[in-house]
Design an enzyme around this catalytic site. Sequence first.
Site, PDB file in Angstrom:
ATOM      1  N   ASP A   1      -5.999  -2.267  -2.828  1.00 30.77           N
ATOM      2  CA  ASP A   1      -5.502  -1.148  -3.416  1.00 30.77           C
ATOM      3  C   ASP A   1      -4.844  -1.945  -4.906  1.00 30.77           C
ATOM      4  O   ASP A   1      -4.911  -1.326  -5.599  1.00 30.77           O
ATOM      5  CB  ASP A   1      -4.148  -1.024  -2.537  1.00 30.77           C
ATOM      6  CG  ASP A   1      -4.463  -0.288  -1.179  1.00 30.77           C
ATOM      7  OD1 ASP A   1      -5.260  -1.122  -0.558  1.00 30.77           O
ATOM      8  OD2 ASP A   1      -3.899   0.630  -0.692  1.00 30.77           O
TER       9      ASP A   1
ATOM     10  N   ASP B   1       0.870  -1.180   0.192  1.00 31.34           N
ATOM     11  CA  ASP B   1      -0.062  -0.035  -0.129  1.00 31.34           C
ATOM     12  C   ASP B   1       0.922   1.320   0.097  1.00 31.34           C
ATOM     13  O   ASP B   1       0.504   2.261  -0.435  1.00 31.34           O
ATOM     14  CB  ASP B   1      -1.073   0.121   1.256  1.00 31.34           C
ATOM     15  CG  ASP B   1      -0.236  -0.006   2.358  1.00 31.34           C
ATOM     16  OD1 ASP B   1       1.027  -0.592   2.825  1.00 31.34           O
ATOM     17  OD2 ASP B   1      -0.793   0.383   3.450  1.00 31.34           O
TER      18      ASP B   1
ATOM     19  N   ARG C   1       5.146   4.475   6.045  1.00 29.53           N
ATOM     20  CA  ARG C   1       4.682   4.098   7.500  1.00 29.53           C
ATOM     21  C   ARG C   1       5.013   2.850   7.940  1.00 29.53           C
ATOM     22  O   ARG C   1       5.335   1.859   7.157  1.00 29.53           O
ATOM     23  CB  ARG C   1       3.278   4.919   7.560  1.00 29.53           C
ATOM     24  CG  ARG C   1       2.231   3.816   6.970  1.00 29.53           C
ATOM     25  CD  ARG C   1       0.867   4.512   7.255  1.00 29.53           C
ATOM     26  NE  ARG C   1      -0.037   3.955   6.635  1.00 29.53           N
ATOM     27  CZ  ARG C   1      -1.103   4.572   5.675  1.00 29.53           C
ATOM     28  NH1 ARG C   1      -1.030   5.791   5.565  1.00 29.53           N
ATOM     29  NH2 ARG C   1      -1.971   3.714   5.079  1.00 29.53           N
ATOM     30  N   ASP C   2       4.354   2.776   9.339  1.00 30.49           N
ATOM     31  CA  ASP C   2       4.615   1.180   9.740  1.00 30.49           C
ATOM     32  C   ASP C   2       3.516   0.391   9.342  1.00 30.49           C
ATOM     33  O   ASP C   2       2.764  -0.173   9.937  1.00 30.49           O
ATOM     34  CB  ASP C   2       4.583   1.158  11.220  1.00 30.49           C
ATOM     35  CG  ASP C   2       3.350   2.089  11.828  1.00 30.49           C
ATOM     36  OD1 ASP C   2       2.478   2.575  11.190  1.00 30.49           O
ATOM     37  OD2 ASP C   2       2.948   2.380  13.121  1.00 30.49           O
ATOM     38  N   GLU C   3       3.527   0.260   7.870  1.00 28.66           N
ATOM     39  CA  GLU C   3       2.336  -0.491   7.451  1.00 28.66           C
ATOM     40  C   GLU C   3       2.926  -1.528   6.356  1.00 28.66           C
ATOM     41  O   GLU C   3       3.023  -2.746   6.400  1.00 28.66           O
ATOM     42  CB  GLU C   3       1.193   0.297   6.882  1.00 28.66           C
ATOM     43  CG  GLU C   3      -0.031  -0.499   6.501  1.00 28.66           C
ATOM     44  CD  GLU C   3      -1.472   0.068   6.779  1.00 28.66           C
ATOM     45  OE1 GLU C   3      -1.317   1.288   7.543  1.00 28.66           O
ATOM     46  OE2 GLU C   3      -2.313  -0.464   6.838  1.00 28.66           O
TER      47      GLU C   3
ATOM     48  N   TRP D   1     -11.434  -6.389  -1.176  1.00 25.45           N
ATOM     49  CA  TRP D   1     -10.107  -6.856  -0.831  1.00 25.45           C
ATOM     50  C   TRP D   1     -10.046  -8.413  -1.005  1.00 25.45           C
ATOM     51  O   TRP D   1      -8.874  -8.709  -2.036  1.00 25.45           O
ATOM     52  CB  TRP D   1      -9.736  -6.452   0.616  1.00 25.45           C
ATOM     53  CG  TRP D   1      -9.205  -5.242   1.077  1.00 25.45           C
ATOM     54  CD1 TRP D   1      -7.959  -4.873   1.368  1.00 25.45           C
ATOM     55  CD2 TRP D   1      -9.919  -4.007   0.867  1.00 25.45           C
ATOM     56  NE1 TRP D   1      -8.045  -3.323   1.170  1.00 25.45           N
ATOM     57  CE2 TRP D   1      -9.145  -2.649   1.043  1.00 25.45           C
ATOM     58  CE3 TRP D   1     -11.500  -3.690   0.688  1.00 25.45           C
ATOM     59  CZ2 TRP D   1      -9.514  -1.476   1.182  1.00 25.45           C
ATOM     60  CZ3 TRP D   1     -11.772  -2.454   0.596  1.00 25.45           C
ATOM     61  CH2 TRP D   1     -10.921  -1.246   1.024  1.00 25.45           C
TER      62      TRP D   1
ATOM     63  N   HIS E   1       0.607   6.250  -2.233  1.00 23.28           N
ATOM     64  CA  HIS E   1      -0.479   5.034  -2.309  1.00 23.28           C
ATOM     65  C   HIS E   1      -0.957   4.970  -3.881  1.00 23.28           C
ATOM     66  O   HIS E   1      -1.390   6.143  -4.295  1.00 23.28           O
ATOM     67  CB  HIS E   1      -1.333   5.646  -1.589  1.00 23.28           C
ATOM     68  CG  HIS E   1      -1.488   4.696  -0.225  1.00 23.28           C
ATOM     69  ND1 HIS E   1      -0.818   4.811   0.751  1.00 23.28           N
ATOM     70  CD2 HIS E   1      -2.799   3.960   0.260  1.00 23.28           C
ATOM     71  CE1 HIS E   1      -1.267   3.999   1.831  1.00 23.28           C
ATOM     72  NE2 HIS E   1      -2.370   3.364   1.299  1.00 23.28           N
TER      73      HIS E   1
ATOM     74  N   GLU F   1      -2.146   9.175  -0.879  1.00 18.05           N
ATOM     75  CA  GLU F   1      -3.229   8.075  -0.361  1.00 18.05           C
ATOM     76  C   GLU F   1      -4.739   8.828  -0.280  1.00 18.05           C
ATOM     77  O   GLU F   1      -5.612   8.044  -0.825  1.00 18.05           O
ATOM     78  CB  GLU F   1      -3.050   7.832   0.956  1.00 18.05           C
ATOM     79  CG  GLU F   1      -3.967   6.915   1.798  1.00 18.05           C
ATOM     80  CD  GLU F   1      -3.534   6.412   2.964  1.00 18.05           C
ATOM     81  OE1 GLU F   1      -2.694   7.238   3.631  1.00 18.05           O
ATOM     82  OE2 GLU F   1      -3.900   5.496   3.491  1.00 18.05           O
TER      83      GLU F   1
END
Length: 939
Positions: free
Chosen positions: A532, A519, A523-525, A587, A824, A803
């Site tokens: 997506d 994605d 960041r912490d992802e 998803w 994103h 994003e």
Amino acid sequence: MSPCATIVMLFALFLCTCLLAQTAPAPPAGLGPPQHLRCEYLVNPLGIDAAAPRLSWLITDDRRGARQTAYRVLVAGDAARLARDEGDRWDSGRVESSETAHIVYAGRPLCSKERVWWKVQTWDAEGRCSPWSAAAKWSMGLLAPEDWGAEWIGDAREVSGIDPAPPPMFRKSFDPGGPITRATVYITALGLYELRINGRRVGDHILAPEWTDYARRVQYQTYDVTDLIRAGENVLGVQLGDGWYCGRIGLTQIVPNGRPRRIYGDHPQLLLRLEIERRDGRVVAVVSDGSWKSTTEGPIRVADLLDGEIYDATREQPGWDAPGFDDASWTPVRVIARPGEPNPGLNGPAAPPGVGGRGPALVAQPNEPIRITRELSPVALTEPQPGVYVFDLGQNTAGWCRLKLRKLPAGTTVTLRHAEVLNPDGTLYTANLRSAKQTDQYTGPGDCTFEPHFTYHGFRYVEVTGLPYQPAATDLTGCVFHSAAPETGGFECSEPLLNRLYQNIVWTQRANLTSIPTDCPQRDERLGWMGDILAFAPTACFTMDMAAFFRKWILDVRDAQTSDGRYPDFAPHPFDPATRFSSVPAWGDAGVFVPWTAYVWYGDRRLLEEHFDSARRWVDYVHAQNPDLLWKNSRGNDYGDWLNADTLKLAGWPARGAEVPKEVFGTMFFARSTQLVARMAEVLGRTEDARRYAARADEIRAAIQRAYVQPDGVLTGDTQAGYAIALAFDLLPAERQDEALRRMIAAFDRYGGNISTGFHSTICLMNELTGRGRADEAYRLLLNRTLPSWLYPVEHGATTIWERWDGYVEGRGFQDPGMNSFAHYAYGCVGEWMFRTILGINPDEQQPGFAHFTLRPLPGGGLTWARGYYDSLNGRIESAWRIDGDRVQLAVTVPANTSATLILPTGETRELAAGRHTAVIPNAAQRPNAVIPNAAQQP
Ligand code: BGC
């Protein structure tokens, strides 16, 4: 050579030439040797594990209508044999076929480690044959676990707790015992590895062996290291990193009882086999086993994908990876009895057998590795606070930096922090990184260049502190890396902002292909969020060759499917999909949409064969939960049409009304996935399945019409998004479609003429406007510069896709830092529209892989010209148009061996054979819905 021998040789050559001239007439002008030979989508791959790999090529023939009528493939066990036209592994003979891709190797079964060379020749429509292609090659990997003859090894420490531990280094010296002809390394890790031999780095892969569900499978890579081996003592040196296996990964912080790291296992492990072929015919293997030594006292103190790398040069051990090093302080390694043991906190599926019947299955990496594809030089260097230097690379990207350090005194620590955007005072804005530190540290001494090993950052700006001197802008280089899928698209037009938008789309894609489609990179992802890529996959396929990448990732998707058929929200799924993060509309549906897109773009039938059962299990699961066909139950976290305009924070903006009600949204995706499963069945010749799923899709469609469409044509929610999806998925009766289009367009007024759609409905809306004669509206939305729009960010300096539409608003500032990525790709899905509408390049689902396609360029939006291309599986498709006074000139190129249907803006249709074609039409055609009286003329 004696004069006599020379004469004999020349005579022989003359004879040969005469014979050749008799048997093989010179190929016609225009018909050249086939090119771009690939095996399983890769050029000269090493260590593949497909037992019957598929071959492809491009024919070279610039004559109009050029096509292939037959081919012959030769595969040989050595290059000399192939040069003599002997296919001792496979000689396909002359095969009457127009196929140039997915030609299944049907020769002698290939065994582990085998190397083969191959070439191809083709015949044209007149039955004349091309010259042979140049030779290409591939090699087989280690096909059975026992072929490794190696053991998984780790360092001897016990690690516990949640703090990061320094990753281990391993070394092993060996002597090949005589001159060698070839050396090949097969290597993988649970964690990440960098392999060195005799002081030199092997290969250019970054973050190998990349991310898979380590409890089930781990990828290995194969390198030819012949040139690195020398006589006498040699040393293999391996530095491991934590990576996804035991470092931090995204979202762990929100999983109950989650721990930030060691999700798959506690410490990194190595598996390696070096195989040396000696000139005397003997084969010597050096494998990972208990004889290796290791240390955790090396310079890399912490290496974390999210947080960054801490490197202490005072701990460097010069020569550790070369002969002559004293490793007395190193300790014997630990042979791991149960490698890749899944974290007991997880309840993942059982692992198939790996080496020694234990551990994860070992699979050859099927796609392009992560590589540095370009380097960026700073465009500015500022000092917003004393001693705080901020480098601006001019481009938001993913990768890391290389920093030149000049005479750094011992004990000096230099810190590099990375961010996507700046605060107004020129310092880094890092709130949107959440807990990801993205910070690298180097402790001197050093008169050297620092470059990290096992991390990556999403960034445009780099803050450097701790330097005892003022750096020069040239001291820093941005290294951009990503899964190096070849770039295949080009787009340019008369509007510079659109050109920048196109570049932003491609940059965002690069930043999010890190072994999986992520994605975001910052960041912490950084997870493989399925929704997506569902939205972005067609754009991704236009701009890059995603065939091999998706083959890899679709396996990750299957690995994360639960036994009852639920697809995950992201793949790989580092937690337990049976407990959380699965079964969400749009998803989970990516498990059907993305393979279908890959099939349409690349004609990969085998992909569908392998995947069909999985896709079917998904729609069966949704059906089982919702026997009345409306997706009311089991929608997991139910994200809906993500980041639709209800989430915008703009003065005077409606707080509600943009989002399609979630049940309607989910049910429409259920219908579409079921349609696609039916289509897959049809392609695969599973007639009964095709009939059953098509019937079910029709029933869902009817249920939607009964439940959600009111007598006046209003679709529940009355949103732009709802009409867009319903039209795109063909869920409305024919007589309702015009009404839906009208209502969709009318809904723009409620948003000041703007779009209000989310991640999933946006591309549906754009494509439906074009397909239903309102490309003028689509152009208007595309070129709009007020929020929400694509060009607002571009006008405000964006170099990637944000994003959120309102990630940053002039006068208001940044959106909620809890979720505000500037890289994103989902809204970059408009790239698909730019290819389909501005350039007019559209695949034909009935003839996938662009064997046939539609060209339907629609000038509009006040653009005066546009041009671009797509490098399809069958060669380059080009499309260009230019408005010239009262005329529009069109030029298109149809690659050899394909055909296209050209639909002119006038509505006139022409069938095009391979070659370049031009047309001139009246300028009024730039209004695509205008009626143009004169038929187009061919100049
Ligand atoms: C991600 C999205 C993702 C979503 C699920 C977010 O945090 O960044 O892009 O699809 O979660 O709703």
